[in-house]
Write a protein that holds these residues in place. Sequence first.
Motif, mmCIF file in Angstrom:
data_model
loop_
_atom_site.group_PDB
_atom_site.id
_atom_site.type_symbol
_atom_site.label_atom_id
_atom_site.label_comp_id
_atom_site.label_asym_id
_atom_site.label_seq_id
_atom_site.Cartn_x
_atom_site.Cartn_y
_atom_site.Cartn_z
ATOM 1 N N ASP A 167 0.839 -1.203 0.000
ATOM 2 C CA ASP A 167 0.000 0.000 0.000
ATOM 3 C C ASP A 167 0.874 1.253 0.000
ATOM 4 O O ASP A 167 0.610 2.213 -0.736
ATOM 5 N N ALA A 168 1.907 1.229 0.832
ATOM 6 C CA ALA A 168 2.807 2.383 0.893
ATOM 7 C C ALA A 168 3.603 2.533 -0.399
ATOM 8 O O ALA A 168 3.800 3.644 -0.900
ATOM 9 N N LEU A 169 4.046 1.402 -0.960
ATOM 10 C CA LEU A 169 4.836 1.434 -2.198
ATOM 11 C C LEU A 169 4.027 2.020 -3.344
ATOM 12 O O LEU A 169 4.566 2.717 -4.208
ATOM 13 N N ASP B 233 7.835 6.155 -3.708
ATOM 14 C CA ASP B 233 8.968 5.823 -2.850
ATOM 15 C C ASP B 233 9.133 6.810 -1.692
ATOM 16 O O ASP B 233 9.376 6.411 -0.552
ATOM 17 N N ASP B 234 9.007 8.100 -1.970
ATOM 18 C CA ASP B 234 9.216 9.101 -0.918
ATOM 19 C C ASP B 234 8.178 8.963 0.184
ATOM 20 O O ASP B 234 8.506 9.029 1.382
ATOM 21 N N THR B 235 6.931 8.763 -0.208
ATOM 22 C CA THR B 235 5.872 8.591 0.790
ATOM 23 C C THR B 235 6.084 7.328 1.606
ATOM 24 O O THR B 235 5.915 7.332 2.836
ATOM 25 N N ALA B 236 6.475 6.239 0.936
ATOM 26 C CA ALA B 236 6.712 4.979 1.640
ATOM 27 C C ALA B 236 7.855 5.113 2.636
ATOM 28 O O ALA B 236 7.770 4.616 3.766
ATOM 29 N N GLY C 19 8.786 7.868 4.068
ATOM 30 C CA GLY C 19 8.292 8.728 5.142
ATOM 31 C C GLY C 19 7.423 7.978 6.139
ATOM 32 O O GLY C 19 7.368 8.339 7.321
ATOM 33 N N LEU C 20 6.760 6.926 5.682
ATOM 34 C CA LEU C 20 5.928 6.107 6.572
ATOM 35 C C LEU C 20 6.726 5.038 7.297
ATOM 36 O O LEU C 20 6.171 4.250 8.070
ATOM 37 N N GLY C 21 8.044 5.005 7.036
ATOM 38 C CA GLY C 21 8.913 4.086 7.765
ATOM 39 C C GLY C 21 9.072 2.712 7.156
ATOM 40 O O GLY C 21 9.553 1.794 7.828
ATOM 41 N N HIS C 22 8.707 2.526 5.890
ATOM 42 C CA HIS C 22 8.826 1.220 5.245
ATOM 43 C C HIS C 22 10.194 1.073 4.583
ATOM 44 O O HIS C 22 10.758 2.038 4.052
ATOM 45 N N ARG C 23 10.710 -0.129 4.610
ATOM 46 C CA ARG C 23 11.989 -0.438 3.967
ATOM 47 C C ARG C 23 11.700 -0.903 2.543
ATOM 48 O O ARG C 23 11.272 -2.037 2.315
#
Length: 337
Positions: free
Chosen positions: A221-223, A227-230, A232-236
């Motif tokens: 969902d974050a991807l 990339d920048d948003t993901a 920022g949400l702390g995802h690797r």
Amino acid sequence: MLTQTSRPRRTAAVFGLAAALLVAVGVLSVLVGARPLDPGEVLAALTGRADPVVTEVVMEQRMPRTVVGLLVGAGLAVAGVLMQTLTRNPLADPRLFGVSAGASLGVVVGISVLGLTSLSQYAWLGIAGALVVGTVSYFVATAASRHADTPVTFALVGAALDASLTAVIYAILTTDVQSFDQYRFWAVGSLAGRDPSVAQGMAPFLLFGLAVAFLLARGLDALALGDDTARGLGHRLGATRAAAALAVALMTGAAVAAAGPIAFVGLVVPHLARRLVGPSHRPLIALAVLLGPVLVLGADIVGRKIVPGEAPAGVLCALIGAPLLIALVRRAKALSV
């Protein structure tokens, strides 16, 4: 416009209908064939009280074929969801990553070089080929993405590998007519003749891939947001992409090795599921698990009835999937106007 109250009800209704369709095609897959069976005969075979011939048909032919169809449909559909998210390309399917061609190359090596004749023997080589090519594709794309956009790089590397491996496959087959005859019956995509060993061999790979896909739902969902948003949400991002690529390779490799390269499942089902439940990956993946087998088994059932001697499921999936995809695209354009 759907209200906050009606949306969960609509989603529940969609899942209920999809589950009912899956049960229906699963039952029909066991009942329909050259020798039609009635539910009583199937129940007697399952409890060991049927005629030996009926028991053999049910337990050695119809049930394994149905299980393979369930697993193949679910695996290809979920692999399509992951590929479209990884590449941010709505036209991506498992073939774009090169793993389908890798599985095909493994099968060709087993048939032509090693002289294997049983599907249960060379299916393992198909899975190995998909894993090797998927690993190479991922690392090449990751290395190249330092200087290019990652989704585009994934697509380009996968397409290049797919084209190259396809050329290698036909270069091998043109020198061996007997192997080509054996390969072409596998390459059209079919569930016919799949015995219990094929279902048992592919199940661990497909189930593991499906489990990984569900675990990655939040990261995907974050991807999808960029990339920048993901980040920022702390995802690797690297770990998410690597795990998703592994799941795609496992599911596609096992599915292609067991049933051949069945087209359109990984392309059509994600679009349909996304239209029905939205872009959130947890319900999207769950619905793809239900709708993928409905398409594969439905095509297989139709193929058994409309053509004497049976039409392969891969052919019917293309015939059903192509107009369905066109209808989805046309409807999306109409709604966006």
